[in-house]
Write a protein that holds these residues in place. Sequence first.
Motif, PDB file in Angstrom:
ATOM      1  N   LYS A 145       0.819  -1.235   0.053  1.00 47.84           N
ATOM      2  CA  LYS A 145      -0.006   0.033   0.021  1.00 47.84           C
ATOM      3  C   LYS A 145       0.881   1.165  -0.129  1.00 47.84           C
ATOM      4  O   LYS A 145       0.527   2.125  -0.650  1.00 47.84           O
ATOM      5  N   VAL A 152      -8.210  -0.048 -11.803  1.00 48.04           N
ATOM      6  CA  VAL A 152      -7.668   0.632 -10.685  1.00 48.04           C
ATOM      7  C   VAL A 152      -6.324   1.020 -10.915  1.00 48.04           C
ATOM      8  O   VAL A 152      -5.776   2.318 -10.271  1.00 48.04           O
ATOM      9  N   SER A 153      -5.497   0.264 -11.410  1.00 46.73           N
ATOM     10  CA  SER A 153      -4.017   0.721 -11.607  1.00 46.73           C
ATOM     11  C   SER A 153      -3.829   1.446 -12.753  1.00 46.73           C
ATOM     12  O   SER A 153      -2.912   2.429 -12.717  1.00 46.73           O
ATOM     13  N   TYR A 154      -4.409   1.243 -14.001  1.00 45.10           N
ATOM     14  CA  TYR A 154      -4.411   2.505 -14.995  1.00 45.10           C
ATOM     15  C   TYR A 154      -5.528   1.810 -15.995  1.00 45.10           C
ATOM     16  O   TYR A 154      -6.588   2.449 -15.747  1.00 45.10           O
ATOM     17  N   ARG A 164       0.882   6.866  -6.799  1.00 47.03           N
ATOM     18  CA  ARG A 164      -0.412   7.305  -7.001  1.00 47.03           C
ATOM     19  C   ARG A 164      -1.209   8.106  -6.133  1.00 47.03           C
ATOM     20  O   ARG A 164      -2.143   8.834  -6.470  1.00 47.03           O
ATOM     21  N   ASN A 204      -6.049   6.191 -13.472  1.00 47.80           N
ATOM     22  CA  ASN A 204      -6.879   5.235 -13.021  1.00 47.80           C
ATOM     23  C   ASN A 204      -8.193   5.368 -13.939  1.00 47.80           C
ATOM     24  O   ASN A 204      -8.738   6.560 -14.142  1.00 47.80           O
ATOM     25  N   VAL A 225     -10.673  -5.191 -13.589  1.00 52.23           N
ATOM     26  CA  VAL A 225      -9.785  -4.731 -12.359  1.00 52.23           C
ATOM     27  C   VAL A 225      -8.737  -4.075 -12.828  1.00 52.23           C
ATOM     28  O   VAL A 225      -8.294  -3.228 -11.482  1.00 52.23           O
ATOM     29  N   PHE A 280     -11.218   4.609 -13.709  1.00 47.43           N
ATOM     30  CA  PHE A 280     -12.402   4.990 -13.322  1.00 47.43           C
ATOM     31  C   PHE A 280     -12.658   6.134 -12.811  1.00 47.43           C
ATOM     32  O   PHE A 280     -13.542   7.155 -13.273  1.00 47.43           O
ATOM     33  N   ILE A 301      -4.097  10.870  -6.835  1.00 44.63           N
ATOM     34  CA  ILE A 301      -5.356  10.654  -6.454  1.00 44.63           C
ATOM     35  C   ILE A 301      -5.844  11.612  -5.379  1.00 44.63           C
ATOM     36  O   ILE A 301      -7.008  12.157  -5.288  1.00 44.63           O
TER      37      ILE A 301
END
Length: 406
Positions: free
Chosen positions: A262, A363-365, A269, A311, A360, A313, A273
Amino acid sequence: MKKHYRLLIISFLILNLFHWIIVVEGKYGIPEIFKYILSVLVIGIIIYYMIKNPFKPAPGDLFYPLIIFFVLWSIILLIFGVFGLRNVLLFKLTLADPFYFIPYLLPILLLFIKFDLDFFGNLFYYSFIFTIPAILVQLLIIFTSLSRDLWYEQLVAIKIFSVSSAFLLLTAHISSKRYTSIVIIGYYLIWVFLWSFYGRRGSLVNDLLLFVFMIIILLRTSFLRIQDRIKVYLSGLLLILLIISFGYLFTSSYVYQRGFTKTAFEESRGTVIESFFLDFGSNKDLIFGRGINGAVLRSSYSNEQSYLIENGFLTMLLKGGFLYVTPFIIIILRAIYLGFFKSNNDLLKALASYIFVYFVMMVSYNLPSFTTDYIFVWISVTACFTASLRNHSDNEVYQALNSRFK
């Protein structure tokens, strides 16, 4: 073979070349006009294919109105995006930036195109054919010019020949030729090495997830006999033993040094964010977004603005708000459900697996983008919404995917 099948597949190669030119045009002095021509050509081919193969998606009675709402809201975003083209630079971005305008046009086109077994049979064949030169480029780079500083240039050079390698990986077991699996697995194993060297954690996880779903499909497929399933289990155990035995090699790689914790994610990121939500939090922003031309705070330290965020989303949220993100998620999840649980063949399960992994990894890219990967997401969604494809037997899929192999 119908010529428009081949034409659409060729457009994937053209699009890959478009991406390579974007990255190296300054280095090699390539005139800008080439990338504009390629961009328009790809969109023109997709529209031509849509005219030749019209289709009404069938996600279920309750879900079709949601698709219509998603399409109408996308059209509204695009119209206001066009009105926002106040200068030549933004107009150029429309054609030349893979993240700017066209990604929000693609679902409108691809959701209403019919893709049948003949298309996937040809895609399967050409994906295999072009994987061979892709492997040669991989090896050439490894032995002559491997560099972390040039990782993206090397990535797009290899992917010029990637028609749909993930599709081939997830369906290779259907091939009548065993060497198909050997070639595509070798290609992805080389990518695992490259991602480890480059330190690209998201891409590494993405490809490892594809391997996981490849194995899941293998263990459930009707194409394997009991003794073949035992071989899959034993191969998995052998792989685990090798990982345990040679794990120190991975722990010494750059991708491991960058970390998967984490804390490592927040270092990569976290600031971006955090800055996004500092700037993007009003009810109007969350519901409607800021439009195709909308930007958001990139860094609270420099007041830098950006029109996207790393990201998928959040980028969608920025552009179209929850009015765009919510139907997108429901459409994607519905396609995954139909492909996995309401289909009779491995082809649809492979397509659903591809959608799931892409979803999925947003979330990363995995931003909405004018790329073959994102185009194939919507091709897969449309296929999962096609009842006739879901109802085909594995034997019919086998015949179609092997029809081009002699």
